[in-house]
Enzyme design. Sequence first.
Site, PDB file in Angstrom:
ATOM      1  N   GLU A 160       2.289   2.249  -5.119  1.00 40.43           N
ATOM      2  CA  GLU A 160       1.272   2.318  -4.074  1.00 40.43           C
ATOM      3  C   GLU A 160       1.704   1.830  -2.692  1.00 40.43           C
ATOM      4  OE1 GLU A 160      -2.374   0.515  -5.304  1.00 40.43           O
ATOM      5  OE2 GLU A 160      -2.778   2.077  -6.767  1.00 40.43           O
ATOM      6  N   ASN A 296      -1.986   7.145  -8.931  1.00 42.38           N
ATOM      7  CA  ASN A 296      -3.049   6.181  -9.235  1.00 42.38           C
ATOM      8  C   ASN A 296      -4.300   6.709  -8.560  1.00 42.38           C
ATOM      9  OD1 ASN A 296      -0.998   4.725 -10.354  1.00 42.38           O
ATOM     10  ND2 ASN A 296      -1.109   3.001  -8.917  1.00 42.38           N
ATOM     11  N   GLU A 374      -2.296   5.297 -13.084  1.00 38.29           N
ATOM     12  CA  GLU A 374      -3.413   4.343 -13.133  1.00 38.29           C
ATOM     13  C   GLU A 374      -4.727   5.083 -12.950  1.00 38.29           C
ATOM     14  OE1 GLU A 374      -3.405   0.838 -10.573  1.00 38.29           O
ATOM     15  OE2 GLU A 374      -1.236   0.638 -10.841  1.00 38.29           O
TER      16      GLU A 374
END
Length: 467
Positions: A160, A296, A374
Site C-alpha cells: 500500500e 487490497n 486484503e
Amino acid sequence: MLKTLPKDFMFGGATAAYQAEGATKEGGKGPVAWDEFLKKQGRFSPDPASDFYHKFEEDIKLCEKFSIDSIRVSIAWTRIFPNGVGEVNKEGVEFYHRVFAECAKRNVTPFVTLHHFDTPKNLFDNGDFLNRETIDAFVKYAEFCFNEFKEVRYWSTFNEIYPVATNQYLLGVFPPGIKFDFTKIIQCLHNMMLAHAMTVNLFKEGNYPGEIGVVHSLETKYPASDSEEDKRAAFLEDALSIRFLLDATYLGYYSDETMEAINYICKSNNATYDFKDEDFEIMKKAANRNDYLGINHYQCHFIKAYDGESMIHHNGTGDKGSSVYRVKGIGERIYREDLPRTDWDWLIYPEGMYDILMRIKNDYPNYNKIYITENGMGYKDEFEDGIIMDKPRIDYVKVYLEAISDAIADGVNVKGYFIWSLMDLFSWTNGYNKRYGLFYVDFETQKRYPKESAYWYKTVSETKTII
Ligand code: BGP
C-alpha cells in the site's frame, strides 16, 4: 444459484509483521518510527500484538486445520538489518526460516511482503522514501532476502504505497504525523514506485525463482452526482490514488491525463515534484515484469466537488459518522446514507471490487494476474464464553467474494483471496477494538478462538462455493 470460484483459487489469511508479531524489542530487532510514535500517543502498544513471534506455529497449524492454504506475512526489515543497512541479525533471519519451514510442513503457501509500513528508524528519520538513500537501502535488503529465503515463491515489494504517502503526509495519522503536504505525498509515491521497479528488475535479471508483484490499495472512486464538478472531483481523487500508481506499475510512466490531474492538485496545494528521466527508464523496464498485482480493497468513496481548505478527521475509534474528508484541489468524500457502512465509516459496496477488477483488465492488460491480498471487515466482535458469532463479517466477505466471482466470469484473472486478517491483530490507528480476524485473539492470554466466520471460510475454501 450459488456462485463459485475456480478449483485452483487460493484462500488465504493476511497478516503483517508489526501488527502480528509483537516482540518489538526481542530477537535483536532494530527500532522503527512506530515504536516511539505509539509510545508518545499513549493510546495502545504494539506489544505483544498477537504474539506471532512466539505463536506462529499455532497460527499456521490453524491455517491447515481450517483449509486456509496460504498466508500473507511480511518480513520486518529491522529483524534482518536492525539499522536498515549493514550488519545482518542472524536471529531475525532464523526466525523467518522457521516461519517458512512451518508453512511448508503445514502445506500453507507464504506470500511475503518486504515492506509493510515499517521502515527502519534511522532511514525513516532521514526522510524515509523521500530520501533516495532509502531506495538503495531497500533494494539491498530485498536482494539479501531473495538470496537468503530461497524457499519463498511469492514476493511483494511494498504494501500500500498510497496509504503510506497519505497517512504519513496528508492525514498525519502515521509517523511522522505531517498533514496536507502534497510535495511529500507525490514524491513519496513516485520514489516508492521507483524502488519497486528497481527491485523487480533486480529479481528478474537475477533469475530468482518465483514471482514478484506489488500490493496496492485500490479504493474505487465514484462521483457523488452526475454533475460535471463532482465527476471532476472523483477523477482527481482517482488520479492521485489509483491511476498514478497503476501507470507507474504497468506503463512505467504517467499518462498525460494522469499528469494533468497531478499538476492541478499540485497547483492547488503549492506543491512540486522531482521525477528524473532515468527513473522512467527503470520503471519502463519493470512495467512488463510484474508477475502479479496484489489488490487490497475494503471500501469505495463517493466524491463531491469541494473548493475550501483541507479538513480531515480520521475515525480511528469506531464512532460511526465521525469521519470528515475534504481536500483542497481534490474533493470531499460523502456518506451515502442509502449504503451500509462499518462503525469506522467504511462503505460496504462490493460493486467497487467488481469495477476495479474490470478496469484493470481493460486499462492495464499487461497485469498478468491478480490476488486480492486484503479484504475484510473491521468489527467489534462479541466474545461469549469462547463463542464469537460474527455474521456481519460473513455477510461482508460473501458479497465481496461474489463480486470477485462475477469479475472472473467476465474475464479477469483473479487467482486468490486473502482475508484481512488471519487472526485479530493490532490496527495501526485503531488499536485493538477493531477486529478483523477469522480467529479471535484474547490479547491478555493470547489464546485463539475460531469465530463463526472461520468455519464458514473453511467450507467456502474446500468447496469453492460461496455459501
Ligand atoms: C490496510 C493495511 C493493513 C490493515 C488494514 C486494515 O491498509 O495494509 O495493515 O491495517 O488496512 O486497516 P485498519 O487496521 O486501519 O482498519
